[in-house]
Scaffold this active site. Structure first.
Site, short mmCIF file in Angstrom:
data_model
loop_
_atom_site.label_atom_id
_atom_site.label_comp_id
_atom_site.label_asym_id
_atom_site.label_seq_id
_atom_site.Cartn_x
_atom_site.Cartn_y
_atom_site.Cartn_z
N LYS A 135 1.47 11.50 -16.15
CA LYS A 135 0.61 11.47 -14.97
C LYS A 135 -0.63 10.61 -15.27
O LYS A 135 -1.09 10.60 -16.41
CB LYS A 135 0.09 12.88 -14.66
CG LYS A 135 1.08 13.83 -14.04
CD LYS A 135 0.42 15.19 -13.82
CE LYS A 135 1.40 16.23 -13.32
NZ LYS A 135 1.87 16.00 -11.95
N ARG A 140 10.87 22.78 -11.78
CA ARG A 140 12.19 23.23 -11.30
C ARG A 140 13.15 23.46 -12.46
O ARG A 140 14.06 24.29 -12.37
CB ARG A 140 12.74 22.23 -10.27
CG ARG A 140 12.95 20.85 -10.80
CD ARG A 140 13.07 19.82 -9.68
NE ARG A 140 11.77 19.51 -9.08
CZ ARG A 140 11.59 18.66 -8.08
NH1 ARG A 140 12.63 18.03 -7.54
NH2 ARG A 140 10.39 18.44 -7.59
N1 BES Z 1 2.69 20.38 -11.35
C1 BES Z 1 3.10 19.37 -10.49
C2 BES Z 1 2.80 19.61 -9.02
C3 BES Z 1 1.37 19.76 -8.63
C4 BES Z 1 0.72 18.72 -8.02
C5 BES Z 1 0.70 20.95 -8.78
C6 BES Z 1 -0.59 18.86 -7.62
C7 BES Z 1 -0.62 21.10 -8.39
C8 BES Z 1 -1.26 20.05 -7.80
C9 BES Z 1 4.60 19.14 -10.63
O1 BES Z 1 5.17 19.46 -11.85
C10 BES Z 1 4.87 17.70 -10.36
O2 BES Z 1 4.34 16.90 -11.06
N2 BES Z 1 5.68 17.43 -9.37
C11 BES Z 1 6.02 16.10 -9.03
C12 BES Z 1 7.48 16.10 -8.67
C13 BES Z 1 8.04 14.74 -8.43
C14 BES Z 1 8.05 13.93 -9.72
C15 BES Z 1 9.43 14.90 -7.89
C16 BES Z 1 5.17 15.67 -7.83
O3 BES Z 1 4.97 16.48 -6.95
O4 BES Z 1 4.70 14.55 -7.82
ZN ZN Z 2 5.09 17.84 -13.24
#
Ligand code: BES
Ligand code: ZN
Ligand code: ZN
Length: 518
Positions: free
Chosen positions: A299, A374
């Site tokens: 990220k 997931r």
């Molecule tokens: N932990 C994050 C989601 C999240 C985003 C939580 C903002 C709290 C605040 C999750 O693991 C994630 O990174 N999800 C990705 C999924 C994508 C790569 C399919 C996302 O939402 O960008």
């Molecule tokens: Zn994530």
């Protein structure tokens, strides 16, 4: 510039300072200094008081302004309030009258019941902040309506607003909130309701504490240990599986996310059963990613990775809900499961393109290591099958798409649970104001998760990201299932009333109300 109306409270306070009893104000400054030396815990107790002590901060809840001798207002204060509320569009006023906070809230009871309650909570929070600003210890809540629930709600808002996370700031003890007693004044209060209210506030604080703790202070093992302590304190069973056991169980999803980490994963099983009304257990599953860097699909830092200590907010919510349920001795059988790990790009971190064999034996083409939630939840949902649950609810900071869709105001929800349960969750959500925005859960969304080379992939298209995540998870269930995505409300960048900046404890009050009304 002085504006009659908007600056009236300020002006009023100014002239009061020149009155003879202003000495009291000086005395209060001295008392404040003494209190600096004796910081008190931020958990204020909500309690009944038949008659409030005169002179302490007061919140009056009513529908129209009318003075009542009990409030102990001076003639001038009454005169001021009479003038202010002559304008019937005015619904609230808080001011500092010579060191005493006076606050009036006039409710529009024609609004939906849950909105009126939230108005009380929000106002309770405003007053708590004012009392803390003056280093006060007590707040007295009067209610001239017949609805005691308004007093409870205002007290709850004040108590929740009193939370602070300053344990790593030892030099700032003087910033500690001082509010200790929130007194609901009068009669008709139910001791059992008040007890539950105090329990659920305390549990929410526990969840907030866990979420606010960064990963260098709370890794997967620390999180499991925190649950052990909570189980001991409140009276529920806690069993923790270590990496060896997790490997024996072939929890491929959890192990794959953990592969890039120095810290071991944990899998926590919590169980509470007391003269249950339900025959088959309810199962709660909480995402316990103690830190989400995104893994190799790293990220970016600003406004993304920097808040990812919150990625175990689902785990915190289920652990704290168990704490509240057990402490209040609710008549239910509930099991809570928490798969926990951090998600990092070190060592043998799982690489986009990897194919992972999950605990249920199915395969997942892992195309984005940032879609890790997931992967660990899937194993926990498979594990839940052994309990033949009445209903399983998972709660997770799962997708940025949930936050993009509805912001921080509510929980994105979906599932195949019987309507009686999804409706019940929505009713609880409104009541505690952790509202559910239910998304469609149509099967066509599952198409996006099909892989050419494995049973599923962990990444859909750029559309409907919250739903495709939910459909991915559904494949690991064989029981009624409901999914809560709290990516929006779990962690706030700025304070919003009684939801302070940082971890909010979202889910604790929702679950407690749900199980309290089963
Ligand atoms: N932990 C994050 C989601 C999240 C985003 C939580 C903002 C709290 C605040 C999750 O693991 C994630 O990174 N999800 C990705 C999924 C994508 C790569 C399919 C996302 O939402 O960008
Ligand atoms: Zn994530
Ligand atoms: Zn995550």
């Amino acid at each position: 510039m002085f504006k009659w109306g908007t600056n009236l409270p300020l002006f009023y306070h100014f002239i009061r300072l020149f009155e003879p009893h202003k000495k009291l104000g000086i005395f209060n400054v001295f008392r404040t200094f003494v209190k600096f030396k004796n910081p008190v815990p931020t958990m204020a107790t909500i309690q009944v008081q038949k008659k409030a002590s005169p002179g302490s901060p007061v919140l009056v809840i009513s529908t129209t302004w009318k003075n009542h001798t009990d409030y102990g207002f001076t003639k001038e204060e009454v005169g001021y309030l009479d003038t202010y509320f002559k304008d019937i569009s005015k619904k609230q006023l808080s001011f500092n009258s010579c060191g005493r906070i006076i606050s009036i809230l006039l409710l529009d009871t024609k609004k939906e019941a849950h909105l009126v309650l939230e108005n009380c909570r929000k106002h309770g929070a405003v007053v708590a902040d004012l009392v803390n600003g003056l280093k006060g210890k007590d707040l007295n809540i009067y209610n001239s309506t017949k609805q005691v629930s308004y007093s409870y709600a205002a007290a709850e808002g004040a108590a929740l607003a009193n939370y602070q996370f300053i344990k790593h700031k030892p030099t700032a003890k003087d910033q500690k909130n001082t509010l200790q007693h929130i007194n609901v004044v009068g009669s008709g209060f139910d001791a059992k309701v008040l007890n539950k209210l105090n329990i659920v506030v305390e549990a929410t604080f526990k969840a907030r504490d866990l979420v606010n703790e960064p990963v260098n202070r709370l890794n997967a093992t620390d999180l499991a240990n925190a649950f052990k302590h909570m189980g001991k304190e409140a009276g529920f069973k806690v069993e923790v599986y270590n990496k060896k056991k997790i490997t024996e169980l072939k929890m491929g999803g959890l192990l794959s996310v953990n592969a890039g980490s120095v810290d071991e994963p944990t899998f926590t099983i919590m169980e509470y059963k007391h003269k249950p009304k339900n025959k088959k257990p309810f199962v709660l599953v909480g995402k316990g990613v103690v830190y989400d860097t995104g893994g190799l699909s790293l990220k970016p830092t600003p406004n993304s990775m920097d808040s990812m200590k919150c990625d175990m907010a689902g785990a915190a919510a289920v652990g704290a809900a168990m704490y509240a349920i057990a402490k209040a001795k609710l008549n239910v059988h509930v099991i809570a499961l928490v798969p926990a790990t951090d998600n990092r790009p070190g060592f043998n971190a799982f690489a986009p393109g990897d194919i992972i064999t999950m605990m249920d034996g199915s395969t997942v083409e892992m195309l984005n290591s940032d879609a890790e939630g997931r992967m660990i939840l899937a194993d926990a949902l498979h594990f839940a099958k052994r309990y033949k649950p009445e209903l399983t609810i998972d709660i997770a900071t799962l997708t940025g798409a949930a936050m993009a869709a509805i912001g921080t105001s509510g929980i994105v929800s979906m599932g195949n649970a019987p309507k009686k349960y999804s409706d019940k969750l929505k009713v609880s959500g409104n009541k505690v104001f952790e509202r559910l925005a239910e998304f469609p859960f149509w099967d066509d969304y599952a198409e996006q998760m099909k892989s050419d080379i494995a049973d599923q992939k962990n990444l859909g298209t750029s559309y409907a990201g919250s739903i495709t995540a939910g459909k991915f998870l559904e494949k690991f269930t064989d029981y009624p299932y409901y999914h809560l995505d709290i990516a929006g409300p779990a962690f706030l960048a700025a304070k919003d009333g009684y939801r302070i900046k940082g971890g909010t404890g979202t889910g604790v009050r929702l679950f407690f109300d749900f199980f309290n009304s089963i």
